[in-house]
Write a protein that holds these residues in place. Sequence first.
Motif, PDB file in Angstrom:
ATOM      1  N   ILE A  12      46.252 -30.679 -42.534  1.00  0.00           N
ATOM      2  CA  ILE A  12      45.117 -31.108 -41.674  1.00  0.00           C
ATOM      3  C   ILE A  12      44.119 -31.995 -42.055  1.00  0.00           C
ATOM      4  O   ILE A  12      43.775 -32.201 -43.442  1.00  0.00           O
ATOM      5  N   GLY A  13      43.805 -33.251 -41.301  1.00  0.00           N
ATOM      6  CA  GLY A  13      42.974 -34.294 -41.876  1.00  0.00           C
ATOM      7  C   GLY A  13      43.931 -35.439 -42.516  1.00  0.00           C
ATOM      8  O   GLY A  13      43.482 -36.596 -42.536  1.00  0.00           O
ATOM      9  N   LYS A  14      45.126 -35.184 -42.396  1.00  0.00           N
ATOM     10  CA  LYS A  14      46.096 -36.024 -42.905  1.00  0.00           C
ATOM     11  C   LYS A  14      47.101 -36.633 -41.820  1.00  0.00           C
ATOM     12  O   LYS A  14      47.123 -37.341 -41.169  1.00  0.00           O
ATOM     13  N   LEU A  15      47.966 -35.613 -41.814  1.00  0.00           N
ATOM     14  CA  LEU A  15      49.054 -35.747 -40.650  1.00  0.00           C
ATOM     15  C   LEU A  15      48.740 -35.044 -39.133  1.00  0.00           C
ATOM     16  O   LEU A  15      49.332 -35.290 -38.266  1.00  0.00           O
ATOM     17  N   VAL A  16      47.582 -34.042 -39.352  1.00  0.00           N
ATOM     18  CA  VAL A  16      47.169 -33.270 -38.264  1.00  0.00           C
ATOM     19  C   VAL A  16      45.599 -33.731 -38.084  1.00  0.00           C
ATOM     20  O   VAL A  16      44.886 -33.366 -39.086  1.00  0.00           O
ATOM     21  N   SER A  17      45.277 -33.752 -36.919  1.00  0.00           N
ATOM     22  CA  SER A  17      43.642 -34.149 -36.542  1.00  0.00           C
ATOM     23  C   SER A  17      43.099 -32.766 -36.660  1.00  0.00           C
ATOM     24  O   SER A  17      43.765 -31.687 -36.399  1.00  0.00           O
ATOM     25  N   PRO A  18      41.958 -32.698 -37.409  1.00  0.00           N
ATOM     26  CA  PRO A  18      40.998 -31.674 -37.593  1.00  0.00           C
ATOM     27  C   PRO A  18      41.075 -31.006 -36.069  1.00  0.00           C
ATOM     28  O   PRO A  18      40.952 -29.440 -36.113  1.00  0.00           O
ATOM     29  N   ASP A  19      40.808 -31.583 -34.894  1.00  0.00           N
ATOM     30  CA  ASP A  19      40.799 -31.173 -33.575  1.00  0.00           C
ATOM     31  C   ASP A  19      42.122 -30.385 -33.394  1.00  0.00           C
ATOM     32  O   ASP A  19      42.146 -29.374 -32.345  1.00  0.00           O
ATOM     33  N   SER A  20      43.063 -30.367 -34.000  1.00  0.00           N
ATOM     34  CA  SER A  20      44.521 -29.954 -33.679  1.00  0.00           C
ATOM     35  C   SER A  20      44.576 -28.637 -34.760  1.00  0.00           C
ATOM     36  O   SER A  20      46.006 -28.141 -34.835  1.00  0.00           O
ATOM     37  N   ASN A  21      43.552 -28.087 -35.381  1.00  0.00           N
ATOM     38  CA  ASN A  21      43.849 -26.987 -36.303  1.00  0.00           C
ATOM     39  C   ASN A  21      43.118 -25.802 -35.830  1.00  0.00           C
ATOM     40  O   ASN A  21      42.045 -25.666 -35.576  1.00  0.00           O
ATOM     41  N   PHE A  22      44.374 -24.911 -35.219  1.00  0.00           N
ATOM     42  CA  PHE A  22      43.684 -23.812 -34.455  1.00  0.00           C
ATOM     43  C   PHE A  22      43.841 -22.501 -35.223  1.00  0.00           C
ATOM     44  O   PHE A  22      43.580 -21.469 -34.499  1.00  0.00           O
ATOM     45  N   GLN A  27      55.721 -32.042 -35.949  1.00  0.00           N
ATOM     46  CA  GLN A  27      56.281 -32.269 -34.597  1.00  0.00           C
ATOM     47  C   GLN A  27      56.808 -30.879 -34.356  1.00  0.00           C
ATOM     48  O   GLN A  27      56.774 -30.453 -32.931  1.00  0.00           O
ATOM     49  N   TRP A  28      57.463 -30.219 -35.038  1.00  0.00           N
ATOM     50  CA  TRP A  28      58.004 -29.009 -34.692  1.00  0.00           C
ATOM     51  C   TRP A  28      57.035 -28.173 -34.079  1.00  0.00           C
ATOM     52  O   TRP A  28      57.036 -27.289 -33.274  1.00  0.00           O
ATOM     53  N   GLY A  29      55.742 -28.032 -35.091  1.00  0.00           N
ATOM     54  CA  GLY A  29      54.562 -27.179 -34.475  1.00  0.00           C
ATOM     55  C   GLY A  29      53.893 -27.549 -33.128  1.00  0.00           C
ATOM     56  O   GLY A  29      53.473 -26.919 -32.265  1.00  0.00           O
ATOM     57  N   GLN A  30      53.667 -29.087 -33.056  1.00  0.00           N
ATOM     58  CA  GLN A  30      52.807 -29.687 -32.051  1.00  0.00           C
ATOM     59  C   GLN A  30      53.531 -29.918 -30.850  1.00  0.00           C
ATOM     60  O   GLN A  30      53.036 -29.980 -29.686  1.00  0.00           O
ATOM     61  N   LEU A  31      54.715 -30.104 -30.977  1.00  0.00           N
ATOM     62  CA  LEU A  31      55.808 -30.600 -29.817  1.00  0.00           C
ATOM     63  C   LEU A  31      56.763 -29.421 -29.373  1.00  0.00           C
ATOM     64  O   LEU A  31      56.796 -29.304 -28.385  1.00  0.00           O
ATOM     65  N   LEU A  57      51.916 -21.429 -36.049  1.00  0.00           N
ATOM     66  CA  LEU A  57      51.165 -21.370 -34.893  1.00  0.00           C
ATOM     67  C   LEU A  57      49.763 -21.960 -35.146  1.00  0.00           C
ATOM     68  O   LEU A  57      49.328 -22.488 -34.050  1.00  0.00           O
ATOM     69  N   GLY A  58      49.134 -22.149 -36.345  1.00  0.00           N
ATOM     70  CA  GLY A  58      48.131 -22.705 -36.153  1.00  0.00           C
ATOM     71  C   GLY A  58      47.991 -24.175 -35.813  1.00  0.00           C
ATOM     72  O   GLY A  58      46.779 -24.644 -35.695  1.00  0.00           O
ATOM     73  N   ILE A  59      49.138 -24.915 -35.680  1.00  0.00           N
ATOM     74  CA  ILE A  59      48.948 -26.232 -34.989  1.00  0.00           C
ATOM     75  C   ILE A  59      49.692 -26.232 -33.766  1.00  0.00           C
ATOM     76  O   ILE A  59      49.964 -27.165 -33.264  1.00  0.00           O
TER      77      ILE A  59
END
Length: 287
Positions: A203-213, A85-89, A119-121
């Motif tokens: 990635i692929g667990k808590l973070v969708s692959p679509d959200s891996n930047f 959440q820190w990274g995505q929000l 930054l990658g998420i």
Amino acid sequence: MSEFETLTLQCQDGYNLSARFYAAISESKELPVLVCPATGITKQFYHQFCVWLQAQGYAVMVFDFRGIGDSLAGPLKNSKASIVQWGQLDIPAAIDTLLARTHAEKVTLLGHSAGGQLLGIVPNYSKVAKVVAVSGSTGHLKGLKGKTKLLAPVMFNIIFPLARITKGYGPTQAIGMGENLPKDVAQQWAQFCSKPGYVINAIGKLVSPDSNFHTQITCPITAIWSSDDEIATEENVKDLLRLYPQASTQMIELKPENYAHKTIGHMLMFKKSHQNLWPVIEQQLAV
């Protein structure tokens, strides 16, 4: 006149964060600087450094991640905050708020430890012109040094799991590692550091692959670390930078003896006692 203005940042999910905005004293010639804290470290820790940057002509903002400091809402054991959440929000909300306040097109992200590792998420990563990662690395357990190499597995594998059940949070304050942590922050910290790559392990667990930047990021990334840092070791710094194959990356190692210090470690670069290091950091803020 106050050195800073207290702001409330609203994240996309409605969560409010506490922040400080330091307006540039003179007309800012550089991009605004967003200071992203280390795990469990509050915005107050960076105050003197932010005031110094402000005096150099920068507009600066620093904030508390959710679940930490003034961004903790209610009892810690009830906090649902996480590193993801820190990274995505949280970081995205801070970027957008700083841009709105300064009318700039992009920010320079100055991240301390975890603050420079996410930054990658971050979905609005394109609004970051450059990353300066101070003590930035993946913190991979096998790459640690000294006492930390011995203590971290105990904290991650014994203390955190037990405390999750008995206390409902990660008790880091007692061992001198910043504020106590929300239970999911503590759990993810342990999980991410158990393998190379830190947040890439989500990635692929808590973070969708679509959200891996990670592979889409092209802004320059500079990592500054100290030779006596037991967490951000050369091995772990390299492990972080390899995650951004399209970015231009640079590593700057500081040796304490070259700056008349006995130690710098993981935390002291932002302390007033080490302010002779601040120009070294500031030199990297220009894009």
